[in-house]
Design a protein around this motif. Structure first.
Motif, PDB file in Angstrom:
ATOM      1  N   ALA A 154       0.826  -1.221  -0.103  1.00  0.00           N
ATOM      2  CA  ALA A 154       0.090  -0.221  -0.041  1.00  0.00           C
ATOM      3  C   ALA A 154       0.971   1.234  -0.074  1.00  0.00           C
ATOM      4  CB  ALA A 154      -0.945   0.101   1.258  1.00  0.00           C
ATOM      5  N   GLY A 155       2.125   1.159   0.676  1.00  0.00           N
ATOM      6  CA  GLY A 155       3.046   2.159   0.401  1.00  0.00           C
ATOM      7  C   GLY A 155       3.376   2.960  -0.819  1.00  0.00           C
ATOM      8  N   ILE A 158       1.620   5.882  -1.896  1.00  0.00           N
ATOM      9  CA  ILE A 158       1.729   7.037  -0.726  1.00  0.00           C
ATOM     10  C   ILE A 158       3.067   7.823  -1.156  1.00  0.00           C
ATOM     11  CG2 ILE A 158       2.059   7.703   1.788  1.00  0.00           C
ATOM     12  CD1 ILE A 158       0.641   4.913   2.239  1.00  0.00           C
ATOM     13  N   ALA A 164       3.017   9.367   4.497  1.00  0.00           N
ATOM     14  CA  ALA A 164       4.077   8.233   4.629  1.00  0.00           C
ATOM     15  C   ALA A 164       4.271   8.258   6.098  1.00  0.00           C
ATOM     16  CB  ALA A 164       5.399   8.722   3.856  1.00  0.00           C
ATOM     17  N   TRP A 167       1.547   6.283   7.514  1.00  0.00           N
ATOM     18  CA  TRP A 167       1.381   4.636   7.047  1.00  0.00           C
ATOM     19  C   TRP A 167       2.567   3.892   7.702  1.00  0.00           C
ATOM     20  CZ3 TRP A 167       5.843   2.896   4.270  1.00  0.00           C
ATOM     21  CH2 TRP A 167       5.655   1.552   3.808  1.00  0.00           C
ATOM     22  N   GLU A 168       3.578   4.560   7.757  1.00  0.00           N
ATOM     23  CA  GLU A 168       4.888   3.799   8.314  1.00  0.00           C
ATOM     24  C   GLU A 168       4.765   3.332   9.758  1.00  0.00           C
ATOM     25  OE1 GLU A 168       8.659   5.308   7.240  1.00  0.00           O
ATOM     26  OE2 GLU A 168       9.475   3.602   7.416  1.00  0.00           O
ATOM     27  N   ALA A 171       2.276   0.524   9.246  1.00  0.00           N
ATOM     28  CA  ALA A 171       2.970  -0.799   8.722  1.00  0.00           C
ATOM     29  C   ALA A 171       4.164  -1.456   9.571  1.00  0.00           C
ATOM     30  CB  ALA A 171       4.037  -0.212   7.501  1.00  0.00           C
ATOM     31  N   ASP A 172       4.633  -0.534  10.700  1.00  0.00           N
ATOM     32  CA  ASP A 172       5.462  -1.149  11.515  1.00  0.00           C
ATOM     33  C   ASP A 172       4.685  -2.137  12.454  1.00  0.00           C
ATOM     34  OD1 ASP A 172       7.856   0.063  10.785  1.00  0.00           O
ATOM     35  OD2 ASP A 172       7.779   1.740  12.104  1.00  0.00           O
TER      36      ASP A 172
END
Lengths: 481, 420
Positions: A154-155, A158, A164, A167-168, A171-172
Motif C-alpha cells: 500500500a506504501g 503514498i 508516509a 502509514w509507516e 506498517a511497523d
C-alpha cells in the motif's frame, strides 16, 4: 485489472487491529523471570460482575466513528487502492464514514492526516444474505496471508510525507505481529495470538510501543478461533472462550486500542465512551431465521433440547435463563490447544494485562475448559465449536458424520443458495488429503483440516446419544432461537 | 535440476508441475495469501536455456547470436500459441484521461541467417493535453510506430547492432535493456517521425487512477507489431495474461515473454530476424518514483519450473524489513529470500540470490551486463510549466539476467531507485 485483489488483503490486514481477545489468567508474581505456566480456573458456573452503565445510541456512534485503534491507511491511498470495488455500507453514520465499508471509520490523526481505520466490525460484523449484521462474527475473514505484504505494498500509493509517516507507523505494527497471526484457513481467526503479540511489544505501565518484544512472543501457529456473536454478551458473565474476561467488560472491549494507542491519556479518552459501546453491544438482537420452520417438529425439538442441552446452554423464550457454565475440557473433549496455550505460556501475558490500563477493574481468569455459549441466533454463526471445526449444527449433534477435511463452498454470507437449511450452516464439501494436492492456492485457503494443531473437531459428542429423528427435531428448534 | 520435458508456456499447469517436484507434491503449498496482490504482474524477457551455474560454465553462450538462439530455443515450445491480435493502440481507449502513458519495448534480435545481433529499444510516451482527453484511432497512414494520439509528445528509439563474435557481445544485451549506448555503429531512430502532436502542458486536474478506468485490457494472448521504419518490422507474440502493478501514481503492466519474428531491412532488402522481447506499459500520473515504498521485481523463466515472478517491496525510508513474495502461476509463496550484493542504485554490479524453499529453488542471478558498468537509476524530473519529462521515467534499473544453481534459466530484473 482486477481491483478486487487490492481491497481484500488490505481489509484483512486491518482486521488484525480489531480482534479483541485476551487469554490467560492472573498471576500476582512480578519477580523475574515470570512464570509461563498458569493454574486454570475450575469448571463450574461463572459469577456475574458489576458492569458500567452506558448509552447504547452513543455507543453505536462511537463504534462506527471513533479512532480507538489509532492507525490505518491514509485515506487517499485507501481510495486509490479501493477504486470502484463494491462495498457494503451502513446507514446512520457520520458524513466522513458513510461511504466507507461498514468495517472502516474515517478519522484524522494528530498530524492532520486523514486515515481510514478498522473498527470492531472487521471481525464482529458480517454480511448475511446481503445485509450487514452488526455483531455477527465474520467467518469469511481471510487471515491466510502475510498481512505485512499488503500493507507494505500500500506504501506504493503514498508519497506525501505526512501520510508516509502515518502509514509507516501502521506498517511497523503490522510487521511486528505478522508472523503470529497467519492462519491456514479462511474464516479461522487468530484473536488470542494477536492480543499476545501486541502485549509483547508494549510496556504495560506506560503503554509505550517497543520496537523489540518485551515478552516472549506467541506461537507462529495460532490456535484458530471462531468469532462469537455480540448479541450473546447480554447474557454472559465472562468474555471469551475460556471465560477469562471477568470484571469490567467495557475495559476489555478497549483492547482494540493495543494496536496503535500509545498514550495513557488516549486510553482514558476511549474509556469515556467504552461503556456506551458495551451498552450498544448488549442491546443487539440476533437475526431471525429467514426460511420456513416446521413448528410442530420444532416444539418436539424444544422438549428434547431442554432435557439434554439446557443444563449447559440455557433455556429460551419466556422463561429464558443461561447458566454461564464453564465445562471442563475432560468432559467436553474439544480441541485443547487454546486452553493449553493459556495454561502453558500465559503467565507473562496475564501479568502484563494486570499491570496495564486494561487490567484495572478486570480479572483475567482462563478456565480449564470452554464456556458453553448461549445459542441465540446459532443458525447464523457457523461453522461451529470454539475453533470453527464443524461445518453445520447437524454435524455438531452427530459426531460420526463430521468431515475430517472439508472445503467451504461459500465465499461470503450473501448467497442464500450457499446456506444449508437442513443442517444449519454454510455448504461445504468433504475432501481427501489426496484431493488437496491438486488444489491451487486459493482453493487451499478454503480447506479446513481437522488434523492440524488446534483444529480438531473432537468433543461435544452429547448429541450422539440422540436418535436421528431427535436430532432433526433439535435442529428445527435451533432455527427458532 | 533440468527437466526439459515440462513446457514453459504454462500449459503444463502448476498443480501438475508441483507434483513432479520432489518434496512438494502431496503437500499443500503454504499460502502467502495476503496477499498482496495489490495488483501486480510482470513481464519478462526469457533468456536462459542451458544457462550455466557459473559464468565460466562452458555452456554459457559466448556470443550474442548464441544467446539469442538459446532464448528462442527456450521459447520454442510456445510456437503453438494462437494469440488473439489486440487492436493496439485501441486498448489505450480504456484510460484515455491518463495524463501520462508510455510503452517501452526491449527487443533482442538475431539474423536468422548470419551472426548479427540487434538490440532495439523503443519508447512511446503520451502526455495528455490540458483539458483534453480525446484521441484518434490509428490510421493506416500513420508512420512507424502506429501510435496515434493527438497528445503524443515523445517517442524515442534506439537500434544497436553487433556483428560477429565480438568480445563485447554482452553490450548488445545491455543495449536492449536500454542501459547504455556503447556500440560504434549504433544509431538513434529518427524521433521526429514519431512525434505526432504538439508538446503538451500537463493537466493539473488529475483524476484518481480508479476514476481513470478499471477496465480490463484483454491481452492475455496477443501480439504486437512494431514497425521501426525503415529499419525493421517485427511481430511479438505473448501467451500469458499480463497483470498490473499499481503504484502511487501509475499502473504498470508488463507482459509475459514475447517471442519475436520479422524482418529487418538493409538497403531495402528484407533480412529475417528472430528473438525475444518484453514490453512495459505504464499509465497514470508522471511522478511515479516518490512513493513511500519502492518496488523491485524479478521474472525468471527456469527450465523444469516455468516462469517465477518475484516481488520485493522496500521502504524508501530504509526502515522495516523488505517483503518478498513469489508466484508460480496460481501458487504463491511467502517464504522467499531475495538478497543482493553490491550497489543496486547506481551500479550494474549487484547480483542476487533467490531462494524459494517450497520449490527447492536456490539460484544465483547475475546480470549480463558488464560488471564494471555504471548505470544511473535516478528518477525523472518534470517541468510543471511545459510538461517536459526528462530522465528515466520510472527511476528504474533494468537488466537481463541469467540464473543458475538448482535451476537454470534467465529473465529480467527491475530494480527501483531509492532516490526520491
Amino acid at each position: 485489472m482486477n481491483t478486487d485483489r487490492q481491497s481484500r488483503p488490505l481489509r484483512h490486514a486491518g482486521l488484525l487491529v480489531l480482534i479483541l481477545a485476551v487469554g490467560a489468567c492472573t498471576s500476582e508474581s512480578s519477580d523475574p523471570p515470570l512464570p509461563r505456566a498458569l493454574t486454570l480456573q475450575a469448571a463450574g458456573p461463572i459469577p456475574a460482575s458489576p458492569q458500567r452503565e452506558g448509552d447504547a445510541a452513543r455507543g453505536r456512534e462511537a463504534l462506527l466513528t471513533e479512532n480507538y485503534v489509532g492507525c490505518g491507511l491514509p485515506a487517499s491511498a485507501w481510495r486509490q487502492l479501493q477504486g470502484s470495488t463494491p462495498i457494503a455500507t451502513l446507514s446512520g453514520r457520520n458524513e466522513a464514514s458513510e461511504n466507507l465499508p461498514y468495517f472502516l471509520n474515517a478519522v484524522t490523526d494528530d498530524d492532520g492526516v486523514d486515515l481510514v481505520v478498522n473498527n470492531c466490525l472487521s471481525c464482529h460484523g458480517a454480511t448475511l444474505f446481503g445485509e450487514v449484521v452488526i455483531g455477527l462474527g465474520n467467518e469469511f475473514a481471510d487471515f491466510t496471508g502475510n498481512p505485512s505484504t499488503a500493507v507494505e505494498r500500500a506504501g506504493l500509493a503514498i508519497s506525501d510525507m505526512a501520510e508516509a509517516a502515518a502509514w509507516e507507523r501502521y506498517a511497523d505494527r503490522i510487521a511486528a505481529i505478522s508472523p503470529h497471526v497467519q492462519m491456514p484457513t479462511i474464516g479461522s481467526n487468530p484473536a488470542n495470538n494477536l492480543t499476545f503479540a501486541l502485549m509483547a511489544y508494549r510496556d504495560p505501565d506506560t503503554h509505550a510501543w517497543s520496537d523489540t518484544p518485551l515478552l516472549p512472543l506467541p506461537t507462529q501457529q495460532p490456535p484458530p478461533v471462531s468469532v462469537p456473536p455480540w448479541w450473546r454478551m447480554k447474557k454472559k458473565h465472562a468474555m471469551f472462550n475460556l471465560g477469562e474476561g471477568r470484571g469490567d467488560h467495557a475495559r476489555y472491549m478497549m483492547a482494540a486500542s493495543m494496536m496503535c494507542i500509545d498514550e495513557l491519556d488516549e486510553l482514558q479518552a476511549i474509556d469515556e465512551y467504552a461503556p456506551d459501546i458495551r451498552a450498544y453491544i448488549t442491546s443487539l438482537e440476533p437475526p431471525i431465521w429467514p426460511f420456513s420452520i416446521d413448528t410442530g417438529l420444532a416444539e418436539k425439538g424444544q422438549t428434547i433440547f431442554e432435557q439434554t442441552c439446557s443444563a449447559c446452554h440455557g433455556r429460551y423464550g419466556e422463561t429464558s435463563e443461561y447458566p454461564n457454565l464453564l465445562v471442563d475440557i475432560e468432559v467436553l473433549g474439544s480441541d485443547p490447544a487454546l486452553m493449553e496455550q493459556a495454561r502453558d505460556t500465559g503467565g507473562p501475558w496475564v501479568e502484563w494485562f494486570r499491570r496495564s490500563y486494561y487490567g484495572k477493574n478486570t480479572q483475567v481468569l482462563p478456565g480449564s475448559g470452554y464456556v458453553a455459549p448461549p445459542l441465540d441466533g446459532i443458525w447464523a454463526t457457523g461453522p461451529y465449536l470454539h475453533n470453527g471445526s464443524v461445518p453445520t449444527i447437524a454435524h455438531v449433534l452427530d459426531s460420526s458424520t463430521r468431515p475430517e477435511i472439508w472445503m467451504s463452498l461459500a465465499s461470503d454470507g450473501n448467497d442464500r443458495a450457499d446456506y444449508d437449511t437442513e443442517r444449519l450452516g454454510w455448504r461445504y464439501k468433504p475432501v481427501t488429503l489426496e484431493q488437496t494436492e491438486s488444489l491451487d492456492s486459493n482453493e487451499l485457503k478454503r480447506i479446513y483440516n481437522t488434523n492440524r494443531h488446534g483444529h480438531s473437531n473432537s468433543g461435544h459428542r452429547f448429541g450422539d446419544a440422540l436418535s436421528e429423528a431427535e436430532r432433526a427435531a433439535v435442529v428445527e428448534y435451533l432455527k427458532t432461537l | 535440476m533440468a527437466d526439459d520435458t515440462i513446457p514453459i508456456d504454462g500449459s503444463n499447469g502448476t498443480r501438475h508441475l508441483l507434483k513432479r517436484l520432489a518434496g512438494v507434491g502431496g503437500v499443500p503449498v503454504p499460502d502467502t495469501g495476503a496477499g498482496l496482490h495489490i495488483i501486480y504482474g510482470l513481464s519478462l524477457l526469457a533468456l536462459g536455456a542451458c544457462v550455466p551455474s557459473e559464468q565460466t560454465d562452458p555452456d554459457v553462450p559466448r556470443t550474442p547470436v548464441a544467446l539469442t538462439e538459446n532464448a528462442v530455443a527456450l521459447l520454442a515450445d510456445a510456437e503453438h500459441w494462437t494469440p488473439e491480435r489486440p487492436s493496439w493502440p485501441a486498448d489505450l481507449a480504456e484510460h484515455p484521461q491518463a495524463p501520462l502513458e508510455s510503452r517501452e519495448w526491449f527487443v533482442l534480435l538475431a539474423d536468422t541467417d548470419g551472426d548479427a545481433v540487434h538490440a532495439l529499444q523503443q519508447r512511446f510516451t503520451r502526455i495528455a493535453l490540458a483539458g483534453e482527453s480525446s484521441h484518434h484511432p490509428a490510421s493506416a497512414s500513420e508512420p512507424a510506430s502506429n501510435w496515434m494520439f493527438d497528445s503524443v509528445m515523445q517517442a524515442a528509439g534506439r537500434w544497436s547492432r553487433d556483428v560477429g563474435r565480438s568480445s563485447l557481445w554482452q553490450n548488445t544485451e545491455r543495449e536492449a535493456a536500454g542501459l547504455a549506448r556503447t556500440f560504434q555503429n549504433d544509431f538513434t531512430l529518427p524521433l521526429s517521425a514519431h512525434v505526432l502532436g504538439q508538446r503538451a502542458t500537463f493537466s493539473t486536474a488529475v483524476p484518481s487512477l480508479r476514476e481513470i478506468s478499471t477496465s480490463t485490457v484483454s491481452v492475455c494472448a496477443g501480439s504486437w507489431t512494431l514497425n521501426v521504419s525503415p529499419h525493421a518490422h517485427v511481430t511479438m507474440n505473448t501467451h500469458a495474461c499480463p497483470e498490473d502493478f499499481l503504484t502511487e501514481t501509475s499502473v504498470i503492466t508488463r507482459t509475459a515473454p514475447l517471442l519475436v519474428s520479422g524482418e529487418r531491412y538493409e538497403d531495402n532488402a528484407p533480412i529475417p530476424v528472430s528473438g525475444v522481447a518484453w514490453m512495459r506499459h505504464s499509465w497514470g500520473r508522471i511522478d511515479s518514483s516518490t512513493s513511500a515504498v519502492v518496488l523491485d521485481s524479478m521474472v525468471l523463466t527456469l527450465r523444469g519450473i516455468g516462469t517465477v515472478d518475484v516481488i520485493k517491496t522496500r521502504r524508501r525510508s530504509g526502515q522495516g524489513a523488505a517483503v518478498v513474495t513469489a508466484s508460480l502461476e496460481a501458487i504463491e509463496f511467502n517464504d522467499v529470500s531475495w538478497s543482493t550484493t553490491g550497489s543496486c542504485d547506481t551500479a550494474a554490479t549487484c547480483t542476487s540470490q533467490l531462494t524459494i524453499p517450497d520449490l527447492h529453488l536456490d539460484v544465483a542471478v547475475r546480470p549480463l551486463v558488464n560488471v564494471d558498468a555504471k548505470v544511473d537509476a535516478t528518477v525523472s524530473t518534470r517541468d510543471e510549466a511545459t510538461g517536459d519529462v526528462s530522465g528515466d521515467l520510472d527511476g528504474r534499473l533494468r537488466r537481463l539476467v541469467l540464473a543458475s544453481g538448482t535451476h537454470r534459466g534467465g529473465g529480467y530484473i527491475d530494480l527501483e531507485s531509492n532516490k526520491r
